[in-house]
Design a protein around this motif. Structure first.
Motif, PDB file in Angstrom:
ATOM      1  N   GLN A 121      -0.282   2.035   9.558  1.00  0.00           N
ATOM      2  CA  GLN A 121      -1.322   1.080   9.148  1.00  0.00           C
ATOM      3  C   GLN A 121      -1.132  -0.165  10.014  1.00  0.00           C
ATOM      4  OE1 GLN A 121      -0.822  -0.200   5.083  1.00  0.00           O
ATOM      5  NE2 GLN A 121      -2.980  -0.777   4.851  1.00  0.00           N
TER       6      GLN A 121
ATOM      7  N   THR B 288      -6.603   3.902   1.236  1.00  0.00           N
ATOM      8  CA  THR B 288      -7.338   3.732  -0.024  1.00  0.00           C
ATOM      9  C   THR B 288      -6.708   4.569  -1.139  1.00  0.00           C
ATOM     10  OG1 THR B 288      -8.765   5.611   0.514  1.00  0.00           O
ATOM     11  CG2 THR B 288      -9.544   3.426   1.193  1.00  0.00           C
TER      12      THR B 288
ATOM     13  N   ASN C  51       0.822  -1.220   0.000  1.00  0.00           N
ATOM     14  CA  ASN C  51       0.000   0.000   0.000  1.00  0.00           C
ATOM     15  C   ASN C  51       0.853   1.267   0.000  1.00  0.00           C
ATOM     16  OD1 ASN C  51      -2.606  -1.326   2.165  1.00  0.00           O
ATOM     17  ND2 ASN C  51      -2.626  -1.030  -0.037  1.00  0.00           N
TER      18      ASN C  51
ATOM     19  N   GLU D 297      -0.349   4.719  -1.882  1.00  0.00           N
ATOM     20  CA  GLU D 297      -1.666   5.158  -1.371  1.00  0.00           C
ATOM     21  C   GLU D 297      -1.537   5.560   0.101  1.00  0.00           C
ATOM     22  OE1 GLU D 297      -0.905   2.289  -2.754  1.00  0.00           O
ATOM     23  OE2 GLU D 297      -2.567   1.407  -3.891  1.00  0.00           O
ATOM     24  N   GLY D 298      -0.777   4.781   0.857  1.00  0.00           N
ATOM     25  CA  GLY D 298      -0.626   5.065   2.283  1.00  0.00           C
ATOM     26  C   GLY D 298       0.102   6.381   2.521  1.00  0.00           C
TER      27      GLY D 298
ATOM     28  N   ASP E 273      -7.704  -1.099   6.421  1.00  0.00           N
ATOM     29  CA  ASP E 273      -8.357  -0.557   5.227  1.00  0.00           C
ATOM     30  C   ASP E 273      -8.498   0.967   5.253  1.00  0.00           C
ATOM     31  OD1 ASP E 273      -8.541  -3.042   4.094  1.00  0.00           O
ATOM     32  OD2 ASP E 273     -10.581  -3.435   4.825  1.00  0.00           O
TER      33      ASP E 273
END
Ligand SMILES: [Zn+2]
Length: 515
Positions: free
Chosen positions: A256, A278, A222, A225-226, A275
């Protein structure tokens, strides 16, 4: 939780004769099994004759829990007993002064340290202590009343990346397939918000805000996006530093994580649910909430669980204040409209005050009352005092109790000092009394006057509050403010012609229900 002294319902046995100064947790993690090995060094101050010093630690039962192999007091074998999930030490010498205890232990934690796989199937270890789960893996005074500096020395297989509460002060390859990573936080931290995160991470320094490093620690899958989603943390941090006061911890890492919560405000190392990433900036409000906790909950900490609204109500409202600042007053109203509905619905099932002295289990203090209704109380207080006084009081409160513990009374006194007024009845009716005004009303027009008939229909308590009445005519709204203090009242407002409509509280400053 809480209270004013004698009526405290939070049953944790506080020990006024001992103050933990800091903990050093040496932890060894491995890939073969979920057994952890720990060596906890606990530096304490004995304030006066100390009969016993108690540490919380969940003992072995079945596959889970900790076994203690040794306890030392200033290097000598300590006189201790480990049962009922407590290490009770009878000091060899109980005189005033600094002492060091060491606990050697091992076992598989059932909770608190979540050993699991990430959503991408990678092995991971995440601290998830709130409210009192630290005792499953860290021998400690596991209650927010005694905060302490924390150092984590984590030995883990060398492939892992390790983040934890505090500033990274060492990262050493030990040459045997293992790596030692050390983080140290000098500011006092409550065990509920001490954490580690150990897995394969992608991490990035996003910004430095007023000297505070802001970073993102996300799963490698991720990465972009993270980094993008957590970037907003620096804007939030700057807003709170500018409006409340200096940040208290060594860094602000945004991680995260596997957590049982949506977010957990661990001091300087916030955990967000897996989640949350995103790439579409969908968790800005959550990020603002958890960052607000660094001031309220982490630095200024409730002394007693019954007063957890000082943490959650504040984080809820300060997130709204941040959003209002960025997106405008309509955003504040939208958020408060949702929260008001939740508070009203919750009250129907749970008619209890925000500070509910009947609650003894800390898990039960998290409710719509401590979050949404607590936030609403701050909104009403702001309206009552005006923005300048409200913010001055907030800044004074933070300055006075930074890195300390408080009860609701301490907050009230700061706001009274800032405003020069007595706020006892305000605090009593909104925090220590259940419910809210339930208002039945109608209006009529005649003889150059609007007549508004107002009745409080709730039976248990007569509320006293300012109310804005919006008089709508030709798409213009005129606001008239009245003070409501009676069960039934008629307010008359002179007006040349009949209005098109009347609305109560058009700007969302009162928690009430229309009946
Ligand atoms: Zn919160």
């Amino acid at each position: 939780m809480g209270i004013t002294g004698i009526s405290a319902q939070d049953l944790y046995p506080k020990n006024g004769t001992v103050d933990v100064h800091d903990y050093i947790f040496n932890l060894s993690l491995n890939d073969e099994n979920n057994n952890i090995k720990g060596e906890a060094i606990i530096n304490v101050m004995f304030k006066s004759g100390v009969d016993r010093f108690v540490l919380d630690l969940i003992g072995k039962s079945g596959d889970y829990g900790m076994e203690v192999t040794a306890v030392f007091e200033d290097g000598k074998s300590a006189n201790y007993d480990f049962k009922d999930n407590k290490i009770t030490i009878t000091p060899l010498s109980n005189g005033k002064g600094a002492k060091t205890f060491k606990v050697i232990y091992s076992g598989i934690p059932r909770k608190g340290l979540v050993i699991d796989t990430t959503k991408f199937g990678r092995r991971s270890f995440f601290g998830d202590n709130w409210p009192n789960l630290a005792r499953h893996w860290l021998p400690s005074v596991d209650h927010p009343y005694d905060k302490a500096g924390i150092e984590f020395r984590v030995t883990a297989p060398e492939d892992y990346d390790v983040v934890a509460t505090g500033k990274k002060i060492e990262e050493s390859n030990l040459g045997n397939g293992f790596k030692l990573t050390v983080y140290k936080e000098p500011a006092p931290v409550a065990m509920k918000v001490a954490t580690i995160g150990v897995t394969k991470f992608a991490s990035k320094l996003l910004d430095i805000v007023h000297g505070i490093p802001v970073s993102a620690w996300v799963y490698p899958e991720n990465r972009l996006e993270g980094f993008s989603d957590y970037k907003v943390a620096s804007k939030v941090l700057a807003y709170f530093i500018g409006n409340i006061g200096p940040y208290s911890f060594a860094k602000l890492a945004n991680m995260q994580a596997k957590t049982q919560w949506g977010g957990l405000e661990n001091a300087g190392t916030i955990a967000y649910f897996e989640d949350s990433v995103t790439g579409k900036n969908t968790v800005e409000a959550l990020i603002a909430h958890e960052i607000a906790h660094q001031w309220f909950g982490n630095s200024v900490t409730e002394k007693n669980w019954n007063h957890v609204w000082l943490s959650e109500g504040f984080a809820t409202y300060f997130s709204i204040l941040y959003l209002e600042n960025v997106y405008g007053d309509e955003k504040r109203k939208d958020e408060l409209a949702l929260d008001r509905k939740q508070a009203i619905d919750y009250y129907k099932q749970n008619p209890s005050p925000i500070v509910d002295l009947t609650i003894k289990d800390p898990m039960r203090v998290l409710s719509i009352n401590s979050y949404q209704k607590g936030g609403w109380v701050l909104n009403m207080l702001r309206y009552k005092l005006g923005d300048d006084v409200f913010w001055r009081g907030i800044r004074d409160y933070y300055k006075k109790y930074r890195n300390a513990n408080v009860l609701t009374t301490d907050f009230r006194k700061c706001m009274e000092k800032a405003s020069g007024g007595n706020l006892e009845s305000f605090f009593q009716q909104w925090l220590f009394t259940k419910g809210h005004p339930e208002i039945k009303w109608d209006w009529s027009y005649g003889k150059g006057k609007v007549k508004i008939n107002l009745e409080q229909v709730q039976k248990h308590h007569l509320f006293n509050f300012p109310l804005e009445i919006g008089i709508v005519k030709d798409d213009e709204i005129q606001i008239v403010k009245v003070e409501v203090a009676k069960q039934s009242e008629i307010f008359e407002i002179s007006l040349k012609s009949s209005p098109d409509s009347i609305v109560l509280d058009p700007d969302y400053w009162l928690l009430f229900e229309e009946r």
